[in-house]
Design an enzyme around this catalytic site. Sequence first.
Site: not given
Ligand SMILES: *Cc1c(COP(=O)(O)O)cnc(C)c1O
Length: 393
Positions: A182, A210, A241
């Site tokens: 990320s 992502h 996301k």
């Molecule tokens: C954003 C993210 C999360 C967390 O996701 P949320 O739904 O915002 O809690 C978990 N793992 C990765 C790799 C992320 O980029």
Amino acid sequence: MSNNLKYLEKQVEQLKDDGVYRELPINEGPCDNRISLDGKEVVNLSSNNYLGLATHPEVEQAAIDAVKNYGAGTGSVRTIVGNQAPLEALEILLAKFKREEAVTVFQSGLNCNIGAIQAIVNKGDLIISDELNHASIIDGVRLSRADKAIYKHSDMDNLEEILKERRDDYNNVLIITDGVFSMDGDLAKLPEIVKLAKKYNCLTYVDDAHGSGVLGENGRGTVDHFGLHGQVDFIIGTLSKAIGVIGGYVASKKVVKQWLLHRGRPLLFSTALPPAAIGAIIKSVELLMSSTEYTDKLWDNAKYFKAKLNTLGFDIGHSETPITPVMVGKEDLTMKFSKRLLEEGVFVSAIVFPTVPKGTGRLRCMISAAHTKDDLDFAIDKIQEVGKELGII
Ligand SMILES: *Cc1c(COP(=O)(O)O)cnc(C)c1O
């Protein structure tokens, strides 16, 4: 204030001295291409709303309809009365979308990692994790009773060394990786990881937060992108996301779901996602399955933005996705770059230690299908202007 809190005061002072202390900005409206941040209209280069679905009229309407039919809250954890019909329907839809046997939905991506990892490994098992894996994976690993080993970022030789040395000392070995990293936007070397997992008889776990909604056919994710359906044991996705709402899930074989419904602690001890969220998510996934319009626009925007920044002489790292880092280095200079851009009408967050290693501060530009070419041109001009002012180009 109690004297006992002096230690926190000191720590906060230290943040200020280091130039990394920040106040939370307030977004006064919805998450869109342009937002009103602390009363100032800015181009938004900082959301994970990759496809613009957070404000899609049909998605908003689906949330409203769900509230009318199912109420504002679920009133319970899933194992009691919180398992409302739309949640069951969502899991079936997601399994179809991901082309996997079953899907188990959690309340967030973070909570999914925390719940799933500790449920699927035990004492006598080993977790091998990429050094750049997301914080929620690190927390999930900490909560499990398994031993852990960390391999250098995407370094397959290092991963194999660990496997050679330690595989035989354990029952199960679980290799965990982000699908898309990320902070840099690079992809995991999934085909190699799957190959090593087969050779050494290991389980595989890919957190595709992502990648889902971004890579693969209609945004089916990194596993689809590499053509590895059926070869990864645990595929994690987020609904917060690209899908634009909230939640996380595990796509897997049926038996994994059966187990998680008994041992996934967030499902047993935390209230189920509200109907509004579920209704909106179902609509988002339906839109995504019915058209490549959203993913096409996202990639078109991302390619355009990256090519321009590259031509201007910025170091944009080695991203393979719409995540576009602009490398700066020093923490305080990175913060200053972001602050100056905000003054100029562009909101792009500074990512610094401890989110990334010391000395690798960067701006993290998040491109979305919601952006117009005008938004992107405006942002590029300002990044160039401020970048010159600060001696970055
Ligand atoms: C954003 C993210 C999360 C967390 O996701 P949320 O739904 O915002 O809690 C978990 N793992 C990765 C790799 C992320 O980029």
